[in-house]
Design a protein around this motif. Structure first.
Motif, mmCIF file in Angstrom:
data_model
loop_
_atom_site.group_PDB
_atom_site.id
_atom_site.type_symbol
_atom_site.label_atom_id
_atom_site.label_comp_id
_atom_site.label_asym_id
_atom_site.label_seq_id
_atom_site.Cartn_x
_atom_site.Cartn_y
_atom_site.Cartn_z
ATOM 1 N N TRP A 8 0.834 -1.201 0.000
ATOM 2 C CA TRP A 8 0.000 0.000 0.000
ATOM 3 C C TRP A 8 0.868 1.250 0.000
ATOM 4 O O TRP A 8 1.919 1.292 0.631
ATOM 5 C CB TRP A 8 -0.876 0.053 1.261
ATOM 6 N N ARG A 9 0.374 2.256 -0.702
ATOM 7 C CA ARG A 9 0.948 3.592 -0.567
ATOM 8 C C ARG A 9 -0.191 4.564 -0.249
ATOM 9 O O ARG A 9 -1.360 4.282 -0.503
ATOM 10 C CB ARG A 9 1.687 4.026 -1.832
ATOM 11 N N HIS A 10 0.205 5.705 0.313
ATOM 12 C CA HIS A 10 -0.752 6.716 0.761
ATOM 13 C C HIS A 10 -0.267 8.041 0.179
ATOM 14 O O HIS A 10 0.498 8.765 0.837
ATOM 15 C CB HIS A 10 -0.805 6.748 2.290
ATOM 16 N N PRO A 11 -0.681 8.369 -1.048
ATOM 17 C CA PRO A 11 -0.103 9.528 -1.741
ATOM 18 C C PRO A 11 -0.177 10.829 -0.943
ATOM 19 O O PRO A 11 0.786 11.600 -0.917
ATOM 20 C CB PRO A 11 -0.926 9.611 -3.028
ATOM 21 N N ILE A 12 -1.331 11.076 -0.293
ATOM 22 C CA ILE A 12 -1.495 12.264 0.541
ATOM 23 C C ILE A 12 -1.668 11.793 1.979
ATOM 24 O O ILE A 12 -2.592 11.040 2.284
ATOM 25 C CB ILE A 12 -2.709 13.105 0.103
#
Length: 251
Positions: A8-12
């Motif tokens: 997972w990534r969390h751009p903001i």
């Protein structure tokens, strides 16, 4: 042997999550595009003209604004365009690097921000790194068996997205990850040095689909294990690609 169960990534920061099938990690850096931007609030003590890493209390985060936990994100890396969705709102598409897009984003997110709390003001970015909760660029590693143990302690099903982890590993015993602190773990082609446990906040109590606080995750951690730790932070020690189902081992 442990295997990669999710990426997972969390751009903001605190404003949505996005699943990946593979990612290339670079020595000394966060996961690409993870916490690439953050949302300043109206009391933030940061210098927007000379951005540097700042502690999370300068930004809009789910610990204080639980409705943010219900946001999902999709990033177009080529254009720097982010699409945000929430069960209670229409989707919103904008470019965080474009100040002309900020007013539209701020109007979109405002219904999730209680009027008596801090209000979103603008977008913040630090060149060359993600805005993690740690001064050093870190990646978070989670253990699905530990998640299952917490869910049992809470007494209800829990979504893994509550923990906002980057890398999830299967086929471990609960809490094995705490034995990795001070050691190096190879995941796929990358190597990561595990530095410390992650102390959890109120963000984890909010449902990632509704943004409503509906589970006492912190109480479960304290009553079951006498702390508020879940997952571990690590720094990338060797560049390499990680993909779903890759193996993980302590070196």
């Amino acid at each position: 042997m442990a295997r990669v169960a999710a990426l997972w990534r969390h751009p903001i920061k605190s404003h949505g999550r996005e699943a990946l099938s593979e990612v290339t990690l670079t020595t000394g850096q966060t996961m690409p595009w993870d916490r690439h931007w953050a949302v300043m609030h109206d009391a933030a003590q940061v210098d927007h003209d000379n951005p540097a890493w700042a502690i999370c209390r300068n930004f809009m985060i789910g610990a204080a604004t639980p409705g943010l936990a219900g946001i999902w994100a999709e990033l177009d890396e080529g254009t720097g365009t982010v699409t945000l969705t929430h069960a209670d709102l229409v989707s919103h598409v904008f470019q965080p690097d474009n100040p002309d897009d900020w007013p539209g984003f701020l109007m979109w997110v405002l219904p999730l921000c209680p009027a008596d709390k801090r209000q979103p003001k603008g977008i913040y970015k630090v060149a060359g790194r993600g805005i993690t909760d740690t001064p050093e660029p870190t990646i978070s590693i989670m253990n699905t068996a530990s998640h299952t143990a917490v869910a049992a302690q809470v007494g209800q099903p829990l979504e893994q997205e509550r923990w906002r982890g980057n890398i999830w590993l299967d086929d471990l015993s609960a809490w094995d990850e705490f034995d990795w602190i001070g050691k190096t773990i190879r995941i796929g082609e990358a190597e990561l040095s595990v530095t410390e446990p992650i102390q959890r906040c109120m963000h984890t109590t909010a449902n990632p689909h509704t943004g409503q606080r509906d589970a006492d995750t912190l109480g479960a951690l304290r009553s079951g294990w006498d702390n508020q730790n879940f997952g571990v932070y690590a720094v990338v020690a060797k560049t390499g690609k990680i993909a779903m189902n890759d193996t993980a081992e302590v070196l």
